[in-house]
Design a protein around this motif. Structure first.
Motif, mmCIF file in Angstrom:
data_model
loop_
_atom_site.group_PDB
_atom_site.id
_atom_site.type_symbol
_atom_site.label_atom_id
_atom_site.label_comp_id
_atom_site.label_asym_id
_atom_site.label_seq_id
_atom_site.Cartn_x
_atom_site.Cartn_y
_atom_site.Cartn_z
ATOM 1 N N HIS A 1 6.789 3.290 -15.585
ATOM 2 C CA HIS A 1 5.569 3.824 -16.205
ATOM 3 C C HIS A 1 4.339 3.077 -15.676
ATOM 4 N N GLU A 2 4.477 1.763 -15.559
ATOM 5 C CA GLU A 2 3.353 0.943 -15.092
ATOM 6 C C GLU A 2 3.051 1.223 -13.615
ATOM 7 N N VAL A 3 4.109 1.383 -12.823
ATOM 8 C CA VAL A 3 3.901 1.674 -11.390
ATOM 9 C C VAL A 3 3.158 3.009 -11.252
ATOM 10 N N ARG A 4 3.578 4.004 -12.041
ATOM 11 C CA ARG A 4 2.900 5.312 -11.957
ATOM 12 C C ARG A 4 1.453 5.193 -12.420
ATOM 13 N N ARG A 5 1.215 4.364 -13.431
ATOM 14 C CA ARG A 5 -0.152 4.211 -13.947
ATOM 15 C C ARG A 5 -1.085 3.648 -12.863
ATOM 16 N N VAL A 6 -0.631 2.589 -12.171
ATOM 17 C CA VAL A 6 -1.525 1.985 -11.178
ATOM 18 C C VAL A 6 -1.679 2.890 -9.946
ATOM 19 N N LEU A 7 -0.616 3.625 -9.617
ATOM 20 C CA LEU A 7 -0.749 4.553 -8.478
ATOM 21 C C LEU A 7 -1.727 5.671 -8.826
ATOM 22 N N GLU A 8 -1.695 6.094 -10.072
ATOM 23 C CA GLU A 8 -2.649 7.110 -10.535
ATOM 24 C C GLU A 8 -4.081 6.550 -10.469
ATOM 25 N N LEU A 9 -4.223 5.289 -10.869
ATOM 26 C CA LEU A 9 -5.546 4.656 -10.879
ATOM 27 C C LEU A 9 -6.192 4.635 -9.493
ATOM 28 N N ARG B 1 -4.470 0.173 2.018
ATOM 29 C CA ARG B 1 -5.306 -0.762 1.249
ATOM 30 C C ARG B 1 -5.236 -0.416 -0.233
ATOM 31 N N ARG B 2 -5.157 0.885 -0.528
ATOM 32 C CA ARG B 2 -5.077 1.307 -1.932
ATOM 33 C C ARG B 2 -3.717 0.962 -2.533
ATOM 34 N N VAL B 3 -2.677 0.971 -1.695
ATOM 35 C CA VAL B 3 -1.365 0.519 -2.195
ATOM 36 C C VAL B 3 -1.481 -0.961 -2.602
ATOM 37 N N GLY B 4 -2.159 -1.727 -1.737
ATOM 38 C CA GLY B 4 -2.367 -3.150 -2.042
ATOM 39 C C GLY B 4 -3.153 -3.334 -3.326
ATOM 40 N N LEU B 5 -4.156 -2.501 -3.495
ATOM 41 C CA LEU B 5 -4.966 -2.591 -4.708
ATOM 42 C C LEU B 5 -4.124 -2.223 -5.934
ATOM 43 N N ALA B 6 -3.274 -1.210 -5.772
ATOM 44 C CA ALA B 6 -2.431 -0.767 -6.900
ATOM 45 C C ALA B 6 -1.570 -1.921 -7.404
ATOM 46 N N GLN B 7 -0.923 -2.647 -6.470
ATOM 47 C CA GLN B 7 -0.058 -3.750 -6.921
ATOM 48 C C GLN B 7 -0.860 -4.830 -7.635
ATOM 49 N N SER B 8 -2.116 -5.019 -7.224
ATOM 50 C CA SER B 8 -2.921 -6.062 -7.879
ATOM 51 C C SER B 8 -3.282 -5.673 -9.312
ATOM 52 N N LEU B 9 -3.253 -4.378 -9.608
ATOM 53 C CA LEU B 9 -3.656 -3.912 -10.947
ATOM 54 C C LEU B 9 -2.485 -3.872 -11.932
ATOM 55 N N LEU B 10 -1.279 -4.167 -11.448
ATOM 56 C CA LEU B 10 -0.098 -4.139 -12.327
ATOM 57 C C LEU B 10 -0.301 -5.055 -13.531
ATOM 58 N N GLY B 11 -0.037 -4.523 -14.692
ATOM 59 C CA GLY B 11 -0.119 -5.340 -15.901
ATOM 60 C C GLY B 11 -1.528 -5.577 -16.404
ATOM 61 N N SER B 12 -2.493 -4.830 -15.899
ATOM 62 C CA SER B 12 -3.898 -4.972 -16.324
ATOM 63 C C SER B 12 -4.302 -6.454 -16.394
ATOM 64 N N PHE C 1 6.047 3.824 -3.862
ATOM 65 C CA PHE C 1 6.597 3.497 -5.183
ATOM 66 C C PHE C 1 7.479 2.250 -5.089
ATOM 67 N N GLY C 2 8.312 2.193 -4.042
ATOM 68 C CA GLY C 2 9.235 1.075 -3.880
ATOM 69 C C GLY C 2 8.506 -0.242 -3.724
ATOM 70 N N PHE C 3 7.415 -0.244 -2.956
ATOM 71 C CA PHE C 3 6.665 -1.475 -2.733
ATOM 72 C C PHE C 3 6.030 -1.958 -4.036
ATOM 73 N N VAL C 4 5.372 -1.034 -4.724
ATOM 74 C CA VAL C 4 4.680 -1.447 -5.958
ATOM 75 C C VAL C 4 5.713 -1.866 -7.014
ATOM 76 N N GLU C 5 6.857 -1.186 -7.012
ATOM 77 C CA GLU C 5 7.909 -1.572 -7.960
ATOM 78 C C GLU C 5 8.451 -2.965 -7.634
ATOM 79 N N TYR C 6 8.599 -3.257 -6.342
ATOM 80 C CA TYR C 6 9.060 -4.587 -5.918
ATOM 81 C C TYR C 6 8.117 -5.668 -6.464
ATOM 82 N N VAL C 7 6.806 -5.436 -6.317
ATOM 83 C CA VAL C 7 5.840 -6.422 -6.826
ATOM 84 C C VAL C 7 5.907 -6.473 -8.361
#
Lengths: 279, 287
Positions: free
Chosen positions: B116-124, B144-155, B96-102
């Motif tokens: 909310h957005e961080v939870r959405r991409v982690l769910e994805l 790798r999925r954590v990396g993918l999650a950060q790339s999906l932030l903000g659609s 969560f911290g990493f994706v929130e940082y990005v």
């Protein structure tokens, strides 16, 4: 959101809230409930607490989730938040190694020993003059990585911008280290101007480090700057006044060096405007 | 509307020419980038991700010119998602911290919306259950999925993924395909992978790079068609085959060359077409 389509029956939820489930079954149900809004909605009736409805339980759940998921920021950053540091800025600063308690407390200990050494016996202030300017400089060097490092690659392509991030962390390091070093400086024996004179080389070495780091990376640049400064201070102990490295004539040279470093950064910024990663 | 428009793009590192005169226009949908090691795939992706600048040519992303200045660049980056080939994770950061940082780097300043957005991409990406776990304790596929999650932030409207399937098991790859299938309904996705089956399953379009130039640019179906009538199964090896190997059935799959006596025509795949295009070197290093 549930991923299985399964929902906990009311009887199971009642047993869970009554504490009648064994540890494994309770843990399994908790895992499901944490992701299933429908089953969370079923908890309130099972609890049978007057005034507690599904909305209230959801609100409580949100608070719990926030507390559990959002990472705890380093102590120094949390203190800075109390005096007005914005949360997004705090999060960006918290990723810098040199803004964490371990690094900062180490820096204070080193500075403390250097100050104590100066106040003992034959008034050797060179250890303090060696360490005080290097603490913020090495802190900046440790606060960010090379633009090609995997973790830093994301900052380059983010709208916030890498240059802005590097400058933010640099400012964070200066604010967190310089006042402590300056306060300890006033405990030094000898002329009182020395307590602040080290700021000249410190504030010169930081732009020099940033400029060098844009070519050779912050770690190597930090090592180069530290070696040069150490050489200068140690050389002064052999024949010259201990305060020679921070004397007025040298301060003028430092000012010139800082101007050159800032010019290099400005040229880099112009050359790299297409990706906006001058640092 | 084309979200990616490259015209005559070139890039060199010292004396090594990584890209030379690349022309490419991409609109919404998934485009796969194939090519051997050193073909210029990562360089191309980094240019499209605004991580590095091209030495020559014109780069327009999401309708904006990269040479337009800081405001244009920032506008592009607000609508861009990028997964680098290698992504460093500070060991003590939680998922969560990493994706929130990005997310903060992507200017999600409001705490509530950001979380909310961080939870959405982690769910994805199927990591909601691991949100509080330290990244250092995750498997390679999970990272790798954590990396993918950060790339999906903000659609993002433009998603650049450098080998997103590396380290993923078959089930995770299937999930990734589903996720990208949804994302690509509105966005342009450009990805490189060494799994030709991923390209076949995911991409409408495939671009093959070799030596810094585009060797093929077209639909997956069209690329597979280039191998039609040039793939056989045989009991014997054939010396003049472009590429051949012994399959699990004990028979040899012959790609290219002349059909051996008694050979049966085989249904070509994207991998056959790729091997025919690039030869044995591609088989040795199909990335």
């Amino acid at each position: 959101m549930s991923t299985t389509g399964w929902h906990a029956p009311p009887a199971l939820l009642r047993r869970y809230t009554a504490g009648d489930l064994d540890a494994v079954a309770a843990a399994s149900l908790e895992r499901h409930v944490s992701r299933c809004a429908d089953c969370r909605g079923g908890i309130a009736p099972a609890l049978d607490i007057p005034g507690l409805d599904a909305r209230g339980l959801d609100a409580a759940w949100s608070v719990v989730r926030e507390r559990v998921e959002a990472p705890r920021l380093p102590l120094v950053i949390r203190l800075a938040q109390r005096v007005g540091l914005r949360e997004p800025t705090a999060i960006l600063l918290s990723a810098a190694a040199s803004l964490r308690a371990a690094w900062l407390s180490g820096a204070v200990v080193v500075l403390g020993f250097a100050t104590i050494a100066a106040t003992l016996g034959d008034q050797r202030i060179w250890p303090y003059l060696l360490v005080a300017p290097l603490i913020p400089v090495l802190g900046v060097a440790a606060a960010y990585g090379d633009a090609d490092e995997p973790f830093e690659a994301l900052a380059v392509t983010a709208p916030y911008g890498r240059t802005r991030l590097v400058l933010l962390r640099t400012l964070g390091v200066i604010v967190s280290t310089v006042p402590v070093a300056a306060l300890l400086g006033f405990l030094l024996p000898g002329p009182s101007w020395v307590a602040l004179a080290w700021l000249g080389p410190a504030l010169t070495m930081i732009p020099v480090l940033l400029a060098l780091a844009s070519f050779i990376g912050p770690r190597t640049a930090g090592a180069v700057v530290a070696l040069v400064w150490s050489g200068l201070v140690l050389a002064a102990t052999r024949g010259a006044e201990q305060t020679w490295p921070v004397a007025a004539t040298q301060q003028a040279v430092y000012a010139g060096l800082a101007a050159v470093a800032l010019a290099v950064i400005a040229v880099r910024a112009r050359l790299t405007h297409q990706i906006g990663a001058a640092l | 509307m084309n979200h990616v428009e490259l015209t005559g793009v070139g890039k060199s590192y010292g004396g090594f020419r990584a890209l030379a005169g690349v022309d490419l226009c991409l609109g919404p949908g998934v485009t796969g980038l194939l090519g051997p090691n050193g073909a210029g795939k990562t360089t191309l992706l980094r240019i499209v991700a605004t991580s590095i600048a091209a030495d020559s040519g014109e780069v327009r992303l999401l309708g904006r010119d990269l040479r337009g200045g800081h405001a244009e660049l920032t506008d592009i980056r607000r609508r861009l998602g990028y997964l680098p080939q290698e992504l460093g994770y500070p060991g003590d950061m939680s998922v969560f911290g990493f994706v929130e940082y990005v997310a903060v780097l992507k200017e999600w300043d409001d705490r509530r919306a950001r979380h909310h957005e961080v939870r959405r991409v982690l769910e994805l990406v199927g990591l909601a259950d691991l949100a509080t776990k330290r990244i250092s304790r995750l498997s390679g596929g999970q990272r790798r999925r954590v990396g993918l999650a950060q790339s999906l932030l903000g659609s993002p409207r433009l998603l650049v993924l450098d080998e997103p399937t590396t380290g993923l098991d078959p089930a995770q790859r299937a999930t990734l395909r589903r996720t990208l299938g949804v994302v690509a309904q509105d966005a342009t996705v450009l990805l490189s992978t060494h799994q030709t089956e991923d390209v076949a399953a995911l991409c409408e379009r495939v671009v093959v790079l070799d030596g810094g130039t585009v060797r093929f640019d077209g639909s997956v179906v069209d690329m597979v068609a280039t191998a039609a009538g040039r793939v056989w199964h045989s009991d014997h090896e054939v010396p003049d085959a472009r590429v051949s190997w012994r399959t699990g059935t004990g028979r040899h799959r012959i790609v290219g060359g002349s059909p051996p006596p008694g050979a049966e025509a085989a249904e070509p795949t994207l991998e056959d077409a790729y091997l025919l295009m690039l030869g044995p070197d591609a088989l040795a290093s199909p990335a």
